[in-house]
Write a protein that holds these residues in place. Structure first.
Motif, PDB file in Angstrom:
ATOM      1  N   VAL A 252       0.837  -1.205   0.000  1.00 54.57           N
ATOM      2  CA  VAL A 252       0.000   0.000   0.000  1.00 54.57           C
ATOM      3  C   VAL A 252       0.872   1.255   0.000  1.00 54.57           C
ATOM      4  O   VAL A 252       1.872   1.335   0.722  1.00 54.57           O
ATOM      5  CB  VAL A 252      -0.934  -0.001   1.227  1.00 54.57           C
ATOM      6  N   GLY A 253       0.486   2.232  -0.830  1.00 54.78           N
ATOM      7  CA  GLY A 253       1.171   3.518  -0.885  1.00 54.78           C
ATOM      8  C   GLY A 253       0.174   4.654  -0.770  1.00 54.78           C
ATOM      9  O   GLY A 253      -1.018   4.484  -1.031  1.00 54.78           O
ATOM     10  N   MET A 254       0.659   5.828  -0.374  1.00 59.63           N
ATOM     11  CA  MET A 254      -0.209   6.991  -0.164  1.00 59.63           C
ATOM     12  C   MET A 254       0.434   8.209  -0.798  1.00 59.63           C
ATOM     13  O   MET A 254       1.654   8.384  -0.743  1.00 59.63           O
ATOM     14  CB  MET A 254      -0.384   7.215   1.344  1.00 59.63           C
ATOM     15  N   GLY A 255      -0.382   9.059  -1.447  1.00 63.37           N
ATOM     16  CA  GLY A 255       0.154  10.261  -2.048  1.00 63.37           C
ATOM     17  C   GLY A 255      -0.957  11.185  -2.491  1.00 63.37           C
ATOM     18  O   GLY A 255      -2.093  11.104  -2.017  1.00 63.37           O
ATOM     19  N   SER A 256      -0.641  12.077  -3.430  1.00 70.11           N
ATOM     20  CA  SER A 256      -1.632  12.998  -3.973  1.00 70.11           C
ATOM     21  C   SER A 256      -1.298  13.275  -5.427  1.00 70.11           C
ATOM     22  O   SER A 256      -0.177  13.019  -5.887  1.00 70.11           O
ATOM     23  CB  SER A 256      -1.653  14.307  -3.179  1.00 70.11           C
ATOM     24  N   ASP A 260      -2.679  18.552  -6.552  1.00 70.23           N
ATOM     25  CA  ASP A 260      -3.125  18.605  -5.156  1.00 70.23           C
ATOM     26  C   ASP A 260      -4.646  18.567  -5.014  1.00 70.23           C
ATOM     27  O   ASP A 260      -5.181  18.804  -3.928  1.00 70.23           O
ATOM     28  CB  ASP A 260      -2.585  19.858  -4.439  1.00 70.23           C
ATOM     29  N   ARG A 261      -5.343  18.251  -6.073  1.00 69.19           N
ATOM     30  CA  ARG A 261      -6.802  18.198  -6.028  1.00 69.19           C
ATOM     31  C   ARG A 261      -7.313  16.897  -5.399  1.00 69.19           C
ATOM     32  O   ARG A 261      -8.421  16.861  -4.865  1.00 69.19           O
ATOM     33  CB  ARG A 261      -7.358  18.346  -7.447  1.00 69.19           C
ATOM     34  N   TYR A 262      -6.512  15.838  -5.491  1.00 65.25           N
ATOM     35  CA  TYR A 262      -6.977  14.532  -5.012  1.00 65.25           C
ATOM     36  C   TYR A 262      -5.904  13.846  -4.174  1.00 65.25           C
ATOM     37  O   TYR A 262      -4.713  13.870  -4.511  1.00 65.25           O
ATOM     38  CB  TYR A 262      -7.359  13.625  -6.187  1.00 65.25           C
ATOM     39  N   LEU A 263      -6.339  13.256  -3.077  1.00 60.79           N
ATOM     40  CA  LEU A 263      -5.510  12.328  -2.313  1.00 60.79           C
ATOM     41  C   LEU A 263      -5.671  10.948  -2.927  1.00 60.79           C
ATOM     42  O   LEU A 263      -6.752  10.604  -3.421  1.00 60.79           O
ATOM     43  CB  LEU A 263      -5.949  12.309  -0.850  1.00 60.79           C
ATOM     44  N   MET A 264      -4.605  10.162  -2.894  1.00 66.32           N
ATOM     45  CA  MET A 264      -4.633   8.850  -3.545  1.00 66.32           C
ATOM     46  C   MET A 264      -4.035   7.788  -2.641  1.00 66.32           C
ATOM     47  O   MET A 264      -3.051   8.017  -1.948  1.00 66.32           O
ATOM     48  CB  MET A 264      -3.855   8.884  -4.869  1.00 66.32           C
ATOM     49  N   VAL A 275      -6.283   1.816  -7.544  1.00 63.88           N
ATOM     50  CA  VAL A 275      -6.069   3.169  -7.045  1.00 63.88           C
ATOM     51  C   VAL A 275      -7.382   3.715  -6.496  1.00 63.88           C
ATOM     52  O   VAL A 275      -8.433   3.594  -7.135  1.00 63.88           O
ATOM     53  CB  VAL A 275      -5.537   4.096  -8.155  1.00 63.88           C
ATOM     54  N   TYR A 276      -7.302   4.317  -5.307  1.00 60.45           N
ATOM     55  CA  TYR A 276      -8.451   4.935  -4.657  1.00 60.45           C
ATOM     56  C   TYR A 276      -8.187   6.439  -4.544  1.00 60.45           C
ATOM     57  O   TYR A 276      -7.067   6.854  -4.212  1.00 60.45           O
ATOM     58  CB  TYR A 276      -8.660   4.348  -3.267  1.00 60.45           C
ATOM     59  N   VAL A 277      -9.207   7.262  -4.788  1.00 60.72           N
ATOM     60  CA  VAL A 277      -9.028   8.711  -4.752  1.00 60.72           C
ATOM     61  C   VAL A 277     -10.047   9.347  -3.815  1.00 60.72           C
ATOM     62  O   VAL A 277     -11.121   8.796  -3.545  1.00 60.72           O
ATOM     63  CB  VAL A 277      -9.158   9.332  -6.158  1.00 60.72           C
ATOM     64  N   LEU A 278      -9.674  10.529  -3.332  1.00 59.09           N
ATOM     65  CA  LEU A 278     -10.542  11.309  -2.457  1.00 59.09           C
ATOM     66  C   LEU A 278     -10.282  12.775  -2.741  1.00 59.09           C
ATOM     67  O   LEU A 278      -9.123  13.208  -2.830  1.00 59.09           O
ATOM     68  CB  LEU A 278     -10.235  10.994  -0.989  1.00 59.09           C
ATOM     69  N   ASP A 279     -11.337  13.561  -2.893  1.00 62.89           N
ATOM     70  CA  ASP A 279     -11.201  14.997  -3.081  1.00 62.89           C
ATOM     71  C   ASP A 279     -10.429  15.572  -1.901  1.00 62.89           C
ATOM     72  O   ASP A 279     -10.789  15.353  -0.739  1.00 62.89           O
ATOM     73  CB  ASP A 279     -12.587  15.643  -3.173  1.00 62.89           C
ATOM     74  N   PHE A 287     -12.414   7.196   0.472  1.00 58.98           N
ATOM     75  CA  PHE A 287     -11.651   6.965  -0.751  1.00 58.98           C
ATOM     76  C   PHE A 287     -12.452   6.037  -1.664  1.00 58.98           C
ATOM     77  O   PHE A 287     -13.042   5.053  -1.202  1.00 58.98           O
ATOM     78  CB  PHE A 287     -10.296   6.342  -0.425  1.00 58.98           C
ATOM     79  N   VAL A 288     -12.457   6.342  -2.968  1.00 60.66           N
ATOM     80  CA  VAL A 288     -13.245   5.592  -3.939  1.00 60.66           C
ATOM     81  C   VAL A 288     -12.319   5.010  -5.002  1.00 60.66           C
ATOM     82  O   VAL A 288     -11.405   5.684  -5.496  1.00 60.66           O
ATOM     83  CB  VAL A 288     -14.299   6.497  -4.611  1.00 60.66           C
ATOM     84  N   SER A 289     -12.544   3.775  -5.381  1.00 57.92           N
ATOM     85  CA  SER A 289     -11.727   3.101  -6.389  1.00 57.92           C
ATOM     86  C   SER A 289     -11.986   3.702  -7.772  1.00 57.92           C
ATOM     87  O   SER A 289     -13.133   3.898  -8.177  1.00 57.92           O
ATOM     88  CB  SER A 289     -12.046   1.602  -6.412  1.00 57.92           C
TER      89      SER A 289
END
Length: 731
Positions: A252-256, A260-264, A275-279, A287-289
């Motif tokens: 698992v990894g975390m970033g944006s 900078d519009r979405y966290l991933m 990949v999951y994203v969040l505004d 977070f949504v796939s």
């Protein structure tokens, strides 16, 4: 053997020790798929056993005693590296928010100091001039790693993340080498260190846009990053688990996104990803796939704005037209409907797409062709609608061999792009490109002191032929005075795993070999990524032996073509490249007069059979699963270096490992060396050097690293017979 007595013997006078410490034998049986193996050195796995520690220290003493004749040469090489290095230096400032960020190094200090200074004008994109000796106006020290490292034998910096408002710093440190970090927070307005402390993190940290939350990761018992947490900054609220990956094959990894519009959050195995994203404006949301995981399909996601519309750009290897996009393709889809995808880049078997970076005004494609990295840029300001492949233009350089990529572009709105470039002969450069005019501005070239001239060195590409007819690219560099008409001392380096590409790169320390007439060769063997995904696929799992036979074919080619002789050639590789070294030692010991294996993965079968060991389950997609698959077991049994040490004349071997390594346990090198010392029928020395307080990357601190590199180079020069500089003016 009483290793305490052995240590005293080795430490005493009397010259070079004539025999290595002999490890005792304790038979340990394992049986898989009807095959029973007796392992006499498995007892070395207990790192805290006093007898194991004594054995490692005895081997260290044996190695030191048998390399003490190189002490003067080591000091000379260290002095050469130091003389060529600008010890007090500064990186080119990189703009982020309201500040320029940069790093400083100072003569006599092991680690870097991380700094920033305020920008003068929102429209100012020209970085301040590099000033090695004096502080820039308004300069602040974010973190002095030398202060953090005080009192520790080892130090590694993990996260170094500033909040978007510029007020807070999150940073993490590892002072053991086991890659478990402690996360801390600093108020950059006052310089105060907060009481908030998070132990045992995976190293990274991502701020929310409002600077109220920090996302970080933790690892499971197998050292696999598996969980993402949200820390509500400045409160006593318990940290919230926002994501957990139960499948042991996934990392698992975390970033944006760059915008900078979405966290991933990314979850990926060796062959599958999701990949999951969040505004970013909703950091406490869900977070949504972007696309559900499909076995064997990998993808990555970036956010792009084209004609004021938001899109996800998706690099993937999904099936198109009835066949898999093996070398990857690129789709683009509206953010609010990621399933509505259209093709941006079609699959091309001659081009391995690696990434696509999105800026406000540009899209930048990173890809590989003919075993070299390349980039191409599309200027969105000149395009109406979605760009096509024809809108991307390659950035070219004159050198035959070189490495190019984006570098230091922190801001999505940057009006100019920074590109990193380097080669075997050209020190690394940071170049600023004006996409509109094509003008290139050199921001900085890696300083090499002592009158270095690239014209004194020559790089070239050769192609060896494998046993099955496959052409293997070789990248070569030598000093111009090296006589091509007679064999020369030569170092052959290889890796060949995980689709990792080892591209031509400049090295200050390598000059100490080149100036003594050593030819340096990179063998781009299968299992790496230099020639595309098929190159990787044909050097993994049940095709893994191609990695080893490719390297042997490369060595034989260099002998047959008169580049070198077996008595002048040394092979080198580390980690998975250490597995390559172990396999080559068994396959073709007669081709080399030395094999250098760093943190070598040489007890591969034993490790991959044990799912309780760090990272084993993740590795099954790379090597195969010998625990449940008898075919994989039999195949690995045939090549695993430790398993296949036999009574034959091995060349001199130097194995380097670290006791706190969590990726390749020190046990592998210790057991391998014990068996080599037992079985080799030659008088050549097999040496083991264990760093007792370091991890997978070896010692920390640049001067300590220079000492280690000098130790390795001195041994290589001894084994190649190149002990005297060919250039009397060399530092």
């Amino acid at each position: 053997m009483d290793f305490a007595v052995e240590l005293q013997r080795l430490a005493g006078r009397g010259g070079v020790a004539v025999s290595a410490p002999v490890a005792k034998k304790i038979p340990a049986e394992r049986t898989h798929h009807g095959d029973t193996v007796v392992d006499h050195y498995e007892w070395l796995r207990d790192k805290d056993d006093p007898e194991v520690i004594a054995y490692l220290e005895a081997q260290n003493a044996f190695t030191e005693k048998n390399t003490e004749q190189l002490a003067g040469l080591r000091k000379q090489i260290f002095a050469e590296i130091k003389a060529r290095t600008k010890e007090t230096d500064m990186s080119v400032p990189s703009r982020r928010g309201k500040y320029w960020y940069y790093g400083r190094t100072h003569e006599g200090k092991q680690y870097a100091t991380h700094c920033r200074c305020p920008i003068g004008d929102d429209d100012d994109w020209t970085p301040p001039e590099v000033s090695e000796d004096g502080a820039l106006p308004g300069e602040e020290v974010l973190l002095d790693a030398n202060v953090e490292a005080r009192g520790h034998d080892f130090f590694s910096l993990g996260a170094l993340s500033v909040s978007d408002d510029g007020n807070w710093l999150a940073y993490s440190t590892d002072v053991v080498g086991d890659e478990r970090y402690t996360l801390r927070f600093k108020d950059l307005r006052t310089g105060a260190l907060l009481d908030e402390l998070i132990e045992d993190t995976a190293g990274g940290a991502v701020w929310s846009a409002d600077a109220r939350h920090v996302f970080y990761q933790t690892v499971d018992a197998a050292w696999r990053p598996d969980t993402v947490w949200r820390h509500d900054f400045g409160t006593d609220t318990a940290d919230v688990k926002v994501f957990h990956e139960p499948d042991e094959r996934y990392w698992v990894g975390m970033g944006s996104t760059r915008s900078d519009r979405y966290l991933m959050i990314g979850a990926g195995s060796k062959i599958t990803s999701e990949v999951y994203v969040l505004d970013a404006n909703d950091p406490t949301g869900e977070f949504v796939s972007v696309a559900p995981r499909v076995d064997g399909v990998e993808y990555s996601v970036e956010h792009a704005v084209i004609d004021d519309a938001d899109y996800f750009v998706i690099v993937h290897n999904d099936i198109r037209g009835g066949s898999k996009a093996e070398n990857f393709a690129i789709d683009i889809a509206p953010v609010d409907d990621p399933t509505n995808r259209r093709e941006l880049f079609a699959h091309d078997p001659g081009r391995r797409i690696e990434d696509l970076d999105a800026f406000r005004d540009y899209l930048v494609l990173s890809y590989r062709r003919e075993a070299l990295p390349r980039i191409a840029i599309a200027d969105l300001r000149t395009i109406t609608g979605i760009p096509t492949e024809a809108d991307f233009h390659e950035v070219t350089f004159a050198e035959e061999l070189g490495t190019v990529g984006l570098a230091g572009n922190r801001e999505w709105t940057t009006p100019r792009l920074r590109i990193g470039y380097g080669s075997f002969t050209e020190p690394s450069e940071l170049i600023e490109l004006d996409v509109t005019t094509g003008e290139r501005t050199l921001l900085k070239r890696q300083p090499v002191l002592g009158g270095y001239d690239p014209a004194d060195y020559v790089q070239s590409r050769e192609w060896a032929t494998a046993a099955d007819g496959t052409r293997i690219p070789l990248s070569i560099v030598r000093r111009k005075g090296t006589d091509e008409n007679k064999p020369a001392p030569l170092l052959l380096y290889g890796y060949g795993s995980y689709e990792a590409s080892i591209d031509p790169y400049f090295s200050v320390s390598r000059l100490s070999m080149l100036d003594r007439g050593v030819v340096f060769v990179l063998a781009h063997v299968r299992g790496g990524g230099e020639m595309g995904r098929y190159w990787y696929e044909n050097g993994k799992e049940l095709q893994k032996k191609n990695t080893f036979t490719d390297f042997v074919s490369a060595a034989q080619y260099l002998v047959d073509e008169g580049w070198t002789t077996p008595s002048q050639m040394v092979a080198e590789g580390g980690s998975a490249g250490g597995l390559l070294m172990g396999a080559v030692a068994n396959l073709a010991p007669q081709l080399f007069n030395g094999i250098l294996a760093s943190v070598p993965f040489v007890d591969a079968l034993n490790s991959i059979l044990d799912p309780s060991l760090p990272l084993t389950v993740i590795e099954w997609d790379e090597w195969g699963d010998p625990l449940h698959n008898p075919e994989v077991y039999a195949y690995m049994r045939e090549y695993s270096p430790y398993e296949n040490v036999v009574a034959q004349p091995y060349p001199p071997i130097l194995a380097l490992t670290s006791r706190n390594d969590t990726r390749v346990l020190y046990t592998e090198a210790a057991k391998w060396v014990a068996r080599l010392q037992e079985c080799s029928t030659s008088d050549n020395l097999v040496l083991l050097k264990t760093e007792m307080s370091a991890g997978h990357g070896g010692v920390s601190g640049r001067y300590k690293q220079w000492e280690e590199i000098s130790f390795e180079i001195a041994w290589i020069l001894q084994q190649t017979g190149a002990l005297a500089p060919t250039d009397p003016t060399a530092p």
